[in-house]
Design a protein around this motif. Sequence first.
Motif, short mmCIF file in Angstrom:
data_model
loop_
_atom_site.label_atom_id
_atom_site.label_comp_id
_atom_site.label_asym_id
_atom_site.label_seq_id
_atom_site.Cartn_x
_atom_site.Cartn_y
_atom_site.Cartn_z
N PHE A 10 2.77 -16.56 -8.87
CA PHE A 10 3.80 -15.60 -9.24
C PHE A 10 3.27 -14.16 -9.20
CE2 PHE A 10 6.25 -13.11 -12.35
CZ PHE A 10 7.49 -13.19 -11.73
N ALA A 11 2.07 -13.94 -9.75
CA ALA A 11 1.50 -12.59 -9.75
C ALA A 11 1.28 -12.11 -8.33
CB ALA A 11 0.20 -12.56 -10.54
N SER A 12 0.79 -13.00 -7.47
CA SER A 12 0.57 -12.64 -6.07
C SER A 12 1.89 -12.27 -5.39
CB SER A 12 -0.09 -13.82 -5.34
OG SER A 12 -0.22 -13.54 -3.98
N ALA A 13 2.92 -13.08 -5.62
CA ALA A 13 4.23 -12.80 -5.02
C ALA A 13 4.77 -11.47 -5.51
CB ALA A 13 5.19 -13.93 -5.35
N LEU A 14 4.56 -11.18 -6.80
CA LEU A 14 5.04 -9.93 -7.38
C LEU A 14 4.33 -8.73 -6.76
CD1 LEU A 14 7.05 -9.23 -9.69
CD2 LEU A 14 5.08 -9.03 -11.19
N CYS A 15 3.02 -8.84 -6.60
CA CYS A 15 2.24 -7.73 -6.01
C CYS A 15 2.64 -7.48 -4.56
CB CYS A 15 0.75 -8.03 -6.08
SG CYS A 15 0.11 -8.02 -7.75
N ILE A 16 2.84 -8.56 -3.81
CA ILE A 16 3.20 -8.40 -2.40
C ILE A 16 4.61 -7.82 -2.25
CG2 ILE A 16 3.61 -9.65 -0.23
CD1 ILE A 16 1.30 -11.48 -1.18
N SER A 17 5.45 -8.08 -3.25
CA SER A 17 6.81 -7.55 -3.17
C SER A 17 6.87 -6.04 -3.36
CB SER A 17 7.72 -8.26 -4.18
OG SER A 17 7.35 -7.89 -5.49
N THR A 18 5.70 -5.39 -3.49
CA THR A 18 5.67 -3.92 -3.61
C THR A 18 5.73 -3.25 -2.23
OG1 THR A 18 3.26 -3.95 -3.65
CG2 THR A 18 4.37 -3.90 -5.79
N VAL A 19 5.87 -4.04 -1.16
CA VAL A 19 5.89 -3.48 0.20
C VAL A 19 6.89 -2.32 0.36
CG1 VAL A 19 6.33 -4.00 2.65
CG2 VAL A 19 4.99 -5.58 1.28
N PRO A 20 8.15 -2.44 -0.11
CA PRO A 20 9.07 -1.31 0.05
C PRO A 20 8.59 -0.04 -0.67
CG PRO A 20 10.27 -3.28 -0.55
CD PRO A 20 8.83 -3.59 -0.71
N ILE A 21 7.93 -0.20 -1.82
CA ILE A 21 7.43 0.96 -2.57
C ILE A 21 6.36 1.67 -1.75
CG2 ILE A 21 6.18 1.69 -4.65
CD1 ILE A 21 7.51 -0.67 -6.10
N TRP A 22 5.39 0.91 -1.25
CA TRP A 22 4.32 1.49 -0.43
C TRP A 22 4.90 2.14 0.82
CZ3 TRP A 22 0.54 2.11 -3.43
CH2 TRP A 22 0.09 1.12 -4.29
N THR A 23 5.90 1.47 1.41
CA THR A 23 6.52 2.01 2.63
C THR A 23 7.12 3.38 2.36
OG1 THR A 23 7.04 -0.25 3.31
CG2 THR A 23 8.21 1.52 4.45
N LEU A 24 7.83 3.48 1.25
CA LEU A 24 8.47 4.75 0.91
C LEU A 24 7.42 5.84 0.66
CD1 LEU A 24 11.27 5.91 0.58
CD2 LEU A 24 11.16 5.41 -1.85
N VAL A 25 6.36 5.48 -0.02
CA VAL A 25 5.28 6.44 -0.29
C VAL A 25 4.65 6.91 1.03
CG1 VAL A 25 2.98 6.72 -1.34
CG2 VAL A 25 4.80 5.56 -2.61
N ILE A 26 4.38 5.94 1.93
CA ILE A 26 3.77 6.28 3.23
C ILE A 26 4.69 7.20 4.04
CG2 ILE A 26 3.06 5.30 5.47
CD1 ILE A 26 2.18 2.77 3.79
N LEU A 27 6.00 6.93 3.97
CA LEU A 27 6.95 7.75 4.73
C LEU A 27 7.17 9.11 4.08
CD1 LEU A 27 9.64 5.06 5.63
CD2 LEU A 27 8.07 6.17 7.21
N ALA A 28 7.04 9.17 2.77
CA ALA A 28 7.31 10.42 2.05
C ALA A 28 6.17 11.42 2.17
CB ALA A 28 7.60 10.12 0.58
N VAL A 29 4.94 10.92 2.27
CA VAL A 29 3.78 11.83 2.31
C VAL A 29 3.85 12.79 3.50
CG1 VAL A 29 1.25 11.93 2.55
CG2 VAL A 29 2.29 10.40 0.87
N PRO A 30 4.07 12.29 4.74
CA PRO A 30 4.19 13.25 5.86
C PRO A 30 5.62 13.78 6.01
CG PRO A 30 4.13 11.02 6.71
CD PRO A 30 4.11 10.91 5.22
N LYS A 31 6.45 13.54 4.98
CA LYS A 31 7.85 13.98 4.96
C LYS A 31 8.67 13.38 6.12
CE LYS A 31 7.41 18.31 2.36
NZ LYS A 31 6.25 17.94 1.60
N THR A 32 8.32 12.16 6.52
CA THR A 32 9.10 11.46 7.54
C THR A 32 10.46 11.07 6.96
OG1 THR A 32 7.03 10.56 8.37
CG2 THR A 32 9.03 9.51 9.17
#
Lengths: 170, 91
Positions: A10-32
């Motif tokens: 369950f903890a592993s599944a929860l951590c991996i489900s953070t993909v959209p959060i990381w995606t948004l952060v990655i896209l927001a940094v270069p203001k994409t």
Amino acid sequence: MIGLAHTTVFASALCISTVPIWTLVILAVPKTERVHPVQWAGIALSLVGLAGFLLAATGRSAEVPHIQHLTSSDLLLGNLLSLAAGALFALYGVTNKRLTSRYSPPELMCYTLLVGTLSLAPFGIPALLSQSWQHVTWRTLLIVPYSVLFPIYLTNCLEDPRDAQRHVVR
Amino acid sequence: MRPNTSRSTDLGLLFVVLIWGLSPSIFKIAFTELDPLAFVFVRFLLLSALSLVVLFVRGRRGGKAWRIARADVPLLIVSGPRATGSISCSI
């Protein structure tokens, strides 16, 4: 797999489900992609919730009946690796956006897998050679082809990455 | 009224979610007998072989295969370990 081996499913599944959060952060940094302050607040709230869950779970060891006993350091390592997996997968999705418009899913899967498997070889070959195969049962041997066909190949063919990338941060 | 293709797409995606949800529990069972790294490597060797066969058949049938633009090579090289690494790290 290493992350999953050191933490609960369950903890592993929860951590991996953070993909959209990381995606948004990655896209927001270069203001994409422009992120509204309310969206940032939502991200912060979800991270606080995740941190709360992980801290509470890491504070004590977990017993997985009939499988393994996990210490708190095991859980911490497993959770961190699973979070890293989520972040890397997000990075993979963002950088692959250009490629998905030019290559079909089977092509892209084949090319990235070949490169990825070669990069895994220096760690995978020694692990494979030191594995004690006489203790491996048929049940486990059947899980190997299942892990190839179902969670990756079949599901990736069903879930067209080109479509998924369009809604990457939805 | 939504077209039938949407329903089949939804069912397909539901199947994807079901498989992805079940798989970590199934892999956890395998880790009682197999080293996770050995498991990952065998898994990706088989997956690469399967992908090669699929792409070969696709190419023979006239589909697009093995036409990699030189400009895309660096991105593919970077994406490969990142994808395999993240998948193998945890899922």
